[in-house]
Design an enzyme around this catalytic site. Structure first.
Site, PDB file in Angstrom:
ATOM      1  N   CYS A 251       6.773  24.460  25.905  1.00 38.23           N
ATOM      2  CA  CYS A 251       7.922  25.346  26.054  1.00 38.23           C
ATOM      3  C   CYS A 251       9.261  24.694  25.771  1.00 38.23           C
ATOM      4  CB  CYS A 251       7.977  25.861  27.485  1.00 38.23           C
ATOM      5  SG  CYS A 251       6.443  26.618  28.003  1.00 38.23           S
TER       6      CYS A 251
ATOM      7  N   GLY B 142       7.768  27.143  21.328  1.00 35.16           N
ATOM      8  CA  GLY B 142       6.973  28.228  21.887  1.00 35.16           C
ATOM      9  C   GLY B 142       7.416  29.549  21.317  1.00 35.16           C
TER      10      GLY B 142
ATOM     11  N   ASN C 114       9.231  23.311  31.421  1.00 35.38           N
ATOM     12  CA  ASN C 114       8.492  22.788  30.273  1.00 35.38           C
ATOM     13  C   ASN C 114       7.599  21.665  30.792  1.00 35.38           C
ATOM     14  OD1 ASN C 114       9.340  20.601  27.501  1.00 35.38           O
ATOM     15  ND2 ASN C 114       7.569  21.915  27.730  1.00 35.38           N
ATOM     16  N   GLY C 115       6.337  21.738  30.440  1.00 32.90           N
ATOM     17  CA  GLY C 115       5.389  20.725  30.895  1.00 32.90           C
ATOM     18  C   GLY C 115       4.188  21.386  31.523  1.00 32.90           C
TER      19      GLY C 115
ATOM     20  N   TYR D  53       4.785  15.359  16.310  1.00 28.04           N
ATOM     21  CA  TYR D  53       4.675  16.758  15.899  1.00 28.04           C
ATOM     22  C   TYR D  53       5.669  17.698  16.572  1.00 28.04           C
ATOM     23  CZ  TYR D  53       2.843  21.515  15.649  1.00 28.04           C
ATOM     24  OH  TYR D  53       2.738  22.859  15.472  1.00 28.04           O
TER      25      TYR D  53
HETATM   26  P1  AMP Z   1      -6.636  21.853  13.292  1.00 29.67           P
HETATM   27  O1  AMP Z   1      -6.772  22.845  12.220  1.00 29.67           O
HETATM   28  O2  AMP Z   1      -7.209  22.369  14.606  1.00 29.67           O
HETATM   29  O3  AMP Z   1      -7.157  20.499  12.961  1.00 29.67           O
HETATM   30  O4  AMP Z   1      -5.088  21.703  13.598  1.00 29.67           O
HETATM   31  C1  AMP Z   1      -4.327  20.713  12.998  1.00 29.67           C
HETATM   32  C2  AMP Z   1      -2.982  21.253  12.647  1.00 29.67           C
HETATM   33  O5  AMP Z   1      -2.370  21.798  13.788  1.00 29.67           O
HETATM   34  C3  AMP Z   1      -2.072  20.165  12.108  1.00 29.67           C
HETATM   35  O6  AMP Z   1      -1.662  20.590  10.824  1.00 29.67           O
HETATM   36  C4  AMP Z   1      -0.887  20.134  13.040  1.00 29.67           C
HETATM   37  O7  AMP Z   1       0.325  20.272  12.336  1.00 29.67           O
HETATM   38  C5  AMP Z   1      -1.052  21.304  13.962  1.00 29.67           C
HETATM   39  N1  AMP Z   1      -0.950  20.913  15.361  1.00 29.67           N
HETATM   40  C6  AMP Z   1      -1.298  19.775  15.940  1.00 29.67           C
HETATM   41  N2  AMP Z   1      -1.081  19.813  17.265  1.00 29.67           N
HETATM   42  C7  AMP Z   1      -0.579  21.012  17.538  1.00 29.67           C
HETATM   43  C8  AMP Z   1      -0.146  21.671  18.713  1.00 29.67           C
HETATM   44  N3  AMP Z   1      -0.217  21.094  19.896  1.00 29.67           N
HETATM   45  N4  AMP Z   1       0.305  22.913  18.610  1.00 29.67           N
HETATM   46  C9  AMP Z   1       0.352  23.496  17.430  1.00 29.67           C
HETATM   47  N5  AMP Z   1      -0.041  22.967  16.284  1.00 29.67           N
HETATM   48  C10 AMP Z   1      -0.509  21.730  16.320  1.00 29.67           C
END
Ligand code: AMP
Length: 485
Positions: free
Chosen positions: A16, A42, A117-118, A257
């Site tokens: 968040c 979010g 947030n958290g 990220y």
């Molecule tokens: P996946 O398809 O499940 O391997 O998701 C990997 C992708 O999700 C990567 O391209 C990241 O940019 C993105 N990603 C990684 N961690 C998160 C997160 N916590 N929330 C949203 N997107 C994420």
């Protein structure tokens, strides 16, 4: 890629953004702008609570800030010169409005609103205890627990009640709260999530990231310290340190990220760290290739860093459609696959016949990488070498970043070679944990006392996980008490 792909019922997460401003005309309009800049933290729902000197006003909506809070009518319903707001992502059952923050309650000490947030790792345990003693909960969010702890505190002054309440919490919490006369903020003793203090011509601001200050032309004053409670009143800003001091463990995944690249987080520019991550990747696992191509947008800064360090051309071989909203991506595997295609398209002119280094920030389930690699190959790339700007994601986050349960993480049950086969690349390499620490400005990871929270990569959780330990993995699959959201 960017929007979270994990929208299923794995668990209740709070990924968040929070923002609050004290004593400024049109406070709720400024909160709206601040939340707009924090939208990346979010996208599911957002809320604002304002105080006009006599009354609190609350508005909470599912969806994006820009779709719900820009209309004059909404802002007119949120009058006053103090306001706090929250933008939320949660995965459980679509959330429901009753879980949308800020939470507000009329307490014996007066009205109190809180945005969080958290993720609080003992919320369920505390909640059960409170329920046994008669507290009634109206949501399944861990944040409501804080209101109840304030309400039931035996302390006399509001600030002492607040400190009493947050002292009962474990896990990650960066909170902004508001009472009729005060704005309060706190960061958990490890400072897992960010929180900054800003200033707009004398009006104090608390926000998750500095990009939320930039949007309204406010000055960045400083980070709120891990374990610090700030109390903002007419008389100024008071800083209290009620917790036992501990070595901070800021979330390193914010740098990989989560945070926006234009934010300064804990004194470090996120974009610069991401570029350094790319340079480390090139040094650690360089490969003969013609082009470096990012998976947009999350892979872009690391790909720039990689290309500069490897002295290779950087090209946009994949184009992202920015108009695919989160709402389009439904929480089923089938549509999640489709979502990737809707969002990204290969730039055939760039890729055809080329040996590509493809850079993304992380692999979680592997779904995104699989689809992107197929797309790049179909566009004629002759070799695809995937480079990931973080170590393998092996463990679930219990501190507010949305990761699926451990068994769904590709790296929890596959070696790097098996993952390379699964996503069908010619080679695959992840950044080492020390490489990540170097990019973040540390010489290496201190294995006995790590400088960051890196639990998603190492499984080394820096706080107790009371709810999880009490209930086993099932906790991660259920919302807090209540079950139906
Ligand atoms: P996946 O398809 O499940 O391997 O998701 C990997 C992708 O999700 C990567 O391209 C990241 O940019 C993105 N990603 C990684 N961690 C998160 C997160 N916590 N929330 C949203 N997107 C994420």
């Amino acid at each position: 890629m960017d929007e979270t792909p994990f929208g299923d019922a794995d668990s209740l997460h709070e990924e968040c953004g929070v923002f609050g401003i004290f004593r400024r005309t049109d406070a709720s309009a400024l909160v709206t702008l601040g939340l707009h800049a924090l939208q990346h933290r979010g996208q599911e729902a957002a809320g604002i609570v304002s105080f006009d000197g006599a009354q609190f006003h609350i508005e909470r909506h599912a969806g994006l800030i820009g779709d719900n809070f820009t209309k004059q009518a909404v802002l007119e319903r949120l009058p006053g010169d103090c306001a706090i707001g929250h933008t939320r992502y949660s995965t459980t059952g679509g959330g429901g409005l009753r879980n949308v923050q800020p939470f507000f309650a009329e307490l014996s000490a007066g009205g109190f609103a809180v945005a969080h947030n958290g993720n609080i790792t003992n919320a369920r345990t505390v909640q059960r205890d409170l329920q046994r003693r008669g507290s009634i909960f109206s949501s399944t969010s861990d944040t409501e627990t804080i209101l109840h702890l304030v309400a039931t505190s035996g302390a006399r002054r509001f600030v002492d009640k607040f400190i009493d309440a947050v002292s009962r919490l474990e896990g990650a919490f960066s909170l902004v709260g508001m009472s009729p006369k005060k704005m309060v903020g706190v960061r958990d003793p490890l400072g897992i999530r960010p929180l900054v203090l800003g200033d707009l011509e004398g009006s104090p601001i608390l926000a998750s990231e500095t990009c939320a200050l930039d949007i309204i032309g406010a000055d960045f004053v400083r980070d709120i310290e891990p374990g610090e409670v700030v109390v903002v009143t007419e008389d100024g800003i008071e800083s209290l340190f009620p917790f036992q001091a501990r070595r901070p463990r800021f979330c390193i995944f914010e740098y990989v990220y989560f945070a926006r690249p234009d934010s300064i987080v804990e004194g470090r520019n996120v974009y610069e760290i991401r570029k350094r991550i790319g340079a480390e990747l090139a040094r650690e696992s360089g490969v003969e290739a013609d082009l470096v191509v990012p998976v947009p947008d999350s892979g872009v800064p690391a790909a720039i860093g990689y290309a500069q360090a490897a002295n290779l051309p950087f090209e946009l071989g994949i184009i992202r459609n920015h108009y695919v909203g989160r709402t389009f991506i439904q929480p089923s595997d089938a549509i999640r696959h489709m979502g990737v295609k809707l969002k990204h398209n290969a730039n055939r002119e760039v890729l055809e016949g080329k040996r590509i280094v493809l850079v993304d920030d992380s692999i979680v389930r592997g779904t995104t990488s699989q689809k992107i690699v197929r797309m790049v190959r179909e566009a004629g790339a002759s070799e695809v070498h995937m480079r990931i700007a973080s170590p393998p994601t092996r463990a679930s986050c219990f501190y507010g970043v949305d990761t699926p349960e451990q068994s769904k993480l590709l790296a929890s049950h596959m070696s790097v070679e098996e993952m390379a086969e699964f996503i069908h690349v010619d080679s695959l390499a992840f950044l080492t944990i020390d490489g990540l620490y170097r990019a973040a400005g540390e010489p290496e990871r201190h294995h006995l006392q790590p400088q960051f929270c890196d639990a998603c990569f190492t499984g080394d959780y820096p706080t107790s996980l009371t709810d999880h330990d009490a209930n086993g993995d099932k906790d991660r699959e259920l919302p807090l008490l209540g079950g139906i959201v």
